[in-house]
Design a protein around this motif. Structure first.
Motif, short mmCIF file in Angstrom:
data_model
loop_
_atom_site.label_atom_id
_atom_site.label_comp_id
_atom_site.label_asym_id
_atom_site.label_seq_id
_atom_site.Cartn_x
_atom_site.Cartn_y
_atom_site.Cartn_z
N PRO A 1 -7.44 12.66 16.78
CA PRO A 1 -8.12 13.17 17.82
C PRO A 1 -7.28 14.61 18.30
O PRO A 1 -5.89 14.22 18.35
N GLY A 2 -7.85 15.70 18.14
CA GLY A 2 -7.02 16.78 18.73
C GLY A 2 -6.14 17.53 17.67
O GLY A 2 -5.57 18.44 17.87
N LEU A 3 -6.17 16.95 16.50
CA LEU A 3 -5.49 17.82 15.31
C LEU A 3 -6.40 18.21 14.44
O LEU A 3 -7.06 17.48 13.88
N LEU A 4 -6.46 19.49 14.24
CA LEU A 4 -7.32 20.31 13.18
C LEU A 4 -6.43 20.96 12.18
O LEU A 4 -5.53 21.47 12.30
N THR A 5 -7.15 20.56 11.02
CA THR A 5 -6.19 20.93 9.98
C THR A 5 -7.26 21.57 9.07
O THR A 5 -8.47 21.28 8.55
N ALA A 6 -7.03 22.84 8.35
CA ALA A 6 -8.03 23.69 7.71
C ALA A 6 -7.62 23.23 6.01
O ALA A 6 -7.35 24.04 5.27
N CYS A 7 -8.08 22.00 5.59
CA CYS A 7 -7.66 21.39 4.33
C CYS A 7 -8.90 20.80 3.97
O CYS A 7 -9.47 20.14 4.72
N HIS A 8 -9.26 20.80 2.64
CA HIS A 8 -10.23 20.01 2.02
C HIS A 8 -9.87 18.78 1.98
O HIS A 8 -10.83 18.00 1.84
N PHE A 9 -8.88 18.36 1.96
CA PHE A 9 -8.12 17.02 1.40
C PHE A 9 -7.51 16.24 2.62
O PHE A 9 -6.24 15.80 2.45
N PRO A 10 -7.88 16.25 3.98
CA PRO A 10 -7.03 15.55 5.07
C PRO A 10 -7.02 14.03 4.76
O PRO A 10 -5.84 13.51 5.08
N GLU A 11 -7.83 13.43 3.91
CA GLU A 11 -7.53 11.83 3.77
C GLU A 11 -6.44 11.78 2.55
O GLU A 11 -6.13 10.55 2.60
N ARG B 1 5.59 15.15 14.41
CA ARG B 1 5.93 13.84 13.85
C ARG B 1 5.07 13.75 12.39
O ARG B 1 5.55 13.25 11.45
N HIS B 2 3.77 14.19 12.28
CA HIS B 2 2.96 13.88 11.12
C HIS B 2 2.12 15.31 10.82
O HIS B 2 0.81 15.09 11.30
N PRO B 3 2.39 16.26 10.35
CA PRO B 3 1.82 17.52 10.09
C PRO B 3 0.58 17.00 8.86
O PRO B 3 1.12 16.17 8.13
N TYR B 4 -0.15 17.84 8.83
CA TYR B 4 -1.61 17.43 7.89
C TYR B 4 -1.40 18.45 6.66
O TYR B 4 -1.65 18.42 5.68
N HIS B 5 -1.60 19.71 7.23
CA HIS B 5 -1.80 21.07 6.06
C HIS B 5 -0.58 21.07 5.19
O HIS B 5 0.59 21.02 5.60
N PRO B 6 -0.81 21.36 3.85
CA PRO B 6 0.24 21.60 2.88
C PRO B 6 1.18 22.66 3.46
O PRO B 6 2.19 22.64 3.12
N TYR B 7 0.58 23.74 4.06
CA TYR B 7 1.40 24.71 4.58
C TYR B 7 2.41 24.33 5.59
O TYR B 7 3.57 24.54 5.65
N GLU C 1 -1.24 11.23 3.02
CA GLU C 1 -0.21 10.36 2.66
C GLU C 1 0.44 10.81 1.23
O GLU C 1 1.73 11.03 1.17
N GLU C 2 -0.19 11.01 0.43
CA GLU C 2 0.13 11.64 -1.04
C GLU C 2 0.64 12.93 -0.87
O GLU C 2 1.81 12.96 -1.25
N PHE C 3 0.14 13.74 -0.08
CA PHE C 3 0.74 15.10 -0.03
C PHE C 3 2.09 14.97 0.56
O PHE C 3 2.95 15.91 0.14
N ARG C 4 2.32 14.17 1.70
CA ARG C 4 3.18 13.98 2.35
C ARG C 4 4.55 13.87 1.61
O ARG C 4 5.83 14.16 1.56
#
Lengths: 342, 350
Positions: B307-317, B241-247, B320-323
């Motif tokens: 909670p429970g979602l881990l992403t190896a990125c410097h900019f998780p905040e 539904r909502h991934p975080y990492h750019p990859y 929204e912009e990345f997506r």
């Protein structure tokens, strides 16, 4: 697309005789595997037709017959007004120029001892290009079309120095360098990683857009067919069971087999609620075919009349044909065929 | 403590005079009955993890760091014999090529019975009874026990391999691309059968595949790997539904979904990193459209934006912009142009 179709396939058949060893001496009745059994199709200029089906459906055989890697048993294939088995010298040469094929495995289709330049230039040389300058320019162009940029980086590379995606691009470059009219692509992305598949698919789409290339895209993967093709033909045991525009067939499949196939495709969407139709997954006997519809042994909607089916295609909706004798809305699940499992 | 605990696992292959870390500091844990899908491109280290867990690495590969604990018991450093005894009983693998996993000169039944007897205290008769049971579980008729592998279709062979792996109700199942070579109809049946058995015997399962849609259908958790490292780890539903990492965003763009109207698929330009010559910083930096200086200097740790979602990125905040940007072709085109420029420069200097 209102002009005459580029390819007309009529009543195409390919039967392989079955060898039975010593029994052949005593039994004069010959048996055959009917890999392709009386199919007719047309492909319009600039169209991409997807040919779908599982192993043994005859989709690859059909593709190989069109490029004449295999000889047909009977039937007629006409490309742009010329029968493809025109065996005159001129006819053969024209055919080799106009029809090309891309294979599944980019690791095996390139000669490991030829550079990218040699690989792509070879068809040009065979077809009488002599001017070295011109050949070089044409190869360069082909590399640019294939997004192998900058071309000078790739010209003198050997296949082992390239990634899978790059190899497939080289294979396609070799296929298009003579500006063919028709391209058969047999599972061109199934060996590639997801992140590069999209590139190859977009590239093929671009070739159609920019060169007007007509294509037969053979694949078992309905999702990529949906993305790249205009129409889809679904094959089952040598017969076409459904034919129609991709968006229609894959949103409202009509033939029971297409419905089953569609329901088995995994969907990367947790919110998607799927209607699972579970059927016997064993590969059917290809020699002793059932009377009537070939899907009878596995069909969840089977009824008594199915043995009268002749695989004639009915146009139940505009442009959408199904070989089932029932309309989709009249299909009812046969309780005996419910397989009780998650 | 979870049933399976993998901490900072490092697996190294020696190649010629050099070496490369195919798995580099991977940690995850799994409770009983849970399933984890491991996805990524060729060379990301997913199959190496499977082989590492089984300790069936090729000769030039070895576990060079970290720990693997099953039910609290450390697996790294176990003797070959101890590990051999663990296999099949404690940890079993369903391998990719069913064609090669079976011995062509023995019947399937003999192979099953041999496996059961070697790894348990059952006698021949009981072993045979057990073999019939598991055959039923995977949907093969009893008479198939007498068949040789070449007499079975691809789907049947794959089921026989599953039966072989599950004979002793292993608490940990590792499935490495078990359905990749099969037709979709067969794949669908087999996946759901594996899932059913896994739930029945309440095993933990690690499911390795390149096909994220399969993970979406059968795993509760997903781990996305790239260049030997974990990029993102989450509950499957959250991830899709909502991934975080750019990859991950790139992967989703590249994947055709059959139920959706697709405008355009966008690939991730470039190719996976050369693990023999690892750059400092984030592994994905070369292909990432959002990479900054920090990504080249400093390797990102895990952020937990949900909670429970881990992403190896410097900019998780900035997700929204990345997506928003990742959905546009132009965003990834700039990466392609940059890579071409870099190649040209490289050629000019080299």
């Amino acid at each position: 697309m209102d002009e005459k179709p580029l390819i007309i396939i009529e009543n195409l058949k390919k039967y392989y005789p079955v060898r039975k060893g010593i029994r052949e001496l005593f039994n004069t009745k010959k048996e055959f595997v009917k890999a392709v059994d009386d199919i007719s199709l047309t492909i319009s200029r600039g169209e991409i037709l997807g040919l779908a089906g599982e192993s043994g459906s005859g989709k690859t055989t059909t593709g190989e017959i069109i490029v004449r890697l295999q000889e047909k048993t009977s039937g007629e294939i006409v490309l742009d007004g010329h029968p493809i088995d025109d065996s005159s010298r001129e006819g053969r040469k024209r055919f080799r120029r106009e029809v090309q094929m891309i294979f599944q495995d980019p690791y095996e289709t390139l000669n490991p001892r030829s550079t990218v330049f040699e690989t792509i230039a070879e068809p040009l040389k065979i077809h009488g290009w002599k001017d070295k300058e011109k050949i070089y320019r044409r190869v360069w162009e082909a590399l640019e079309i294939e997004e192998l940029k900058p071309p000078e980086q790739y010209l003198f590379s050997y296949p082992h120095e390239l990634s899978g995606g790059q190899r497939q691009r080289v294979a396609i470059a070799r296929g298009i360098v003579l500006e063919p009219k028709f391209l058969v692509a047999d599972e061109p992305v199934s060996m590639l990683d997801v992140s590069i598949r999209a590139d190859i698919l977009n590239l093929l789409k671009g070739l159609r857009r920019d060169m007007g290339l007509t294509m037969l895209y053979v694949s078992h993967d309905l999702s990529t067919i949906k993305y790249i093709c205009d129409r889809i033909a679904v094959m089952y045991l040598g017969k076409i069971v459904e034919l129609g525009p991709v968006n229609k067939v894959l949103s409202k499949p009509m033939h029971p087999y297409t419905k089953v196939l569609f329901s088995a495709v995994p969907v990367a969407d947790p919110d998607h609620v799927k209607e699972r139709i579970v059927i016997d997954d064993e590969v059917p006997d290809q020699i002793n075919l059932p009377v009537g519809c070939r899907f009878i042994p596995r069909c969840p909607y089977v009824k008594d009349q199915c043995s009268s089916c002749t695989h004639e295609l009915f146009e139940y909706a505009p442009g959408q044909f199904s070989a089932c004798i029932y309309r989709e809305e009249n299909l009812t699940v046969n309780d005996d065929r419910i397989i009780d499992e998650p | 403590m979870a049933f399976l605990e993998v901490k900072n696992l490092e697996i190294t292959y020696t190649i010629g005079s050099g070496s490369l870390k195919a798995v580099d500091g991977v940690s995850f844990s799994l409770e009983k009955g849970q399933s984890l899908g491991v996805v990524g491109e060729s060379g990301c280290g997913k199959t190496t993890i499977a082989k590492g867990l089984m300790q069936l690495l090729p000769k030039n590969g070895s576990i060079t760091g970290g720990s693997i604990k099953i039910d609290g018991k450390e697996m790294v450093g176990l003797s070959r014999e101890a590990m051999r005894r663990m296999r099949l009983k404690e940890i079993a693998m369903i391998s990719q090529s069913a064609m090669n996993a079976l011995n062509p000169v023995y019947t399937i039944g003999d192979q099953l019975v041999e496996g059961i007897m070697a790894h348990s205290s059952l006698g021949r008769k009981e072993a045979l009874r057990r073999a019939v049971e598991v055959f039923e579980m995977v949907g093969l008729e009893e008479k198939r026990l007498k068949s040789y592998p070449h007499q079975l279709s691809g789907g049947m062979k794959q089921r026989a391999v599953i039966a072989l792996a599950l004979t002793l109700n292993p608490p940990l199942i590792i499935a490495d691309e078990p359905t990749t070579a099969l037709d979709v109809v067969v794949q669908d049946r087999i996946l759901h059968r594996i899932l059913k058995i896994q739930k029945e015997i309440n095993s933990s399962m690690i499911f390795i595949t390149h096909d994220i849609s399969v993970v979406s259908e059968i795993c509760e958790y997903i781990m996305v790997m790239y260049g030997g490292k974990v990029m993102e780890m989450a509950k499957t539903d959250d991830f899709f539904r909502h991934p975080y990492h750019p990859y991950s965003l790139g992967l989703q763009n590249a994947f055709p979904i059959i139920t959706e109207e697709m405008e355009e698929l966008i690939s991730i330009p470039g190719s996976p990193p050369n693990l023999q010559n690892v750059l400092p910083g984030c592994r994905f930096q070369e292909r990432c459209p959002f990479a900054e200086q920090r990504c080249r200097d400093e390797e990102p740790g895990f952020a937990e934006p949900e909670p429970g979602l881990l992403t190896a990125c410097h900019f998780p905040e900035r997700v929204e912009e990345f997506r928003e940007k990742a959905a546009h072709r132009d965003t990834w085109e700039t990466v392609r142009k940059r890579l071409i420029e870099e190649m040209k420069e490289g050629a000019a200097h080299g």
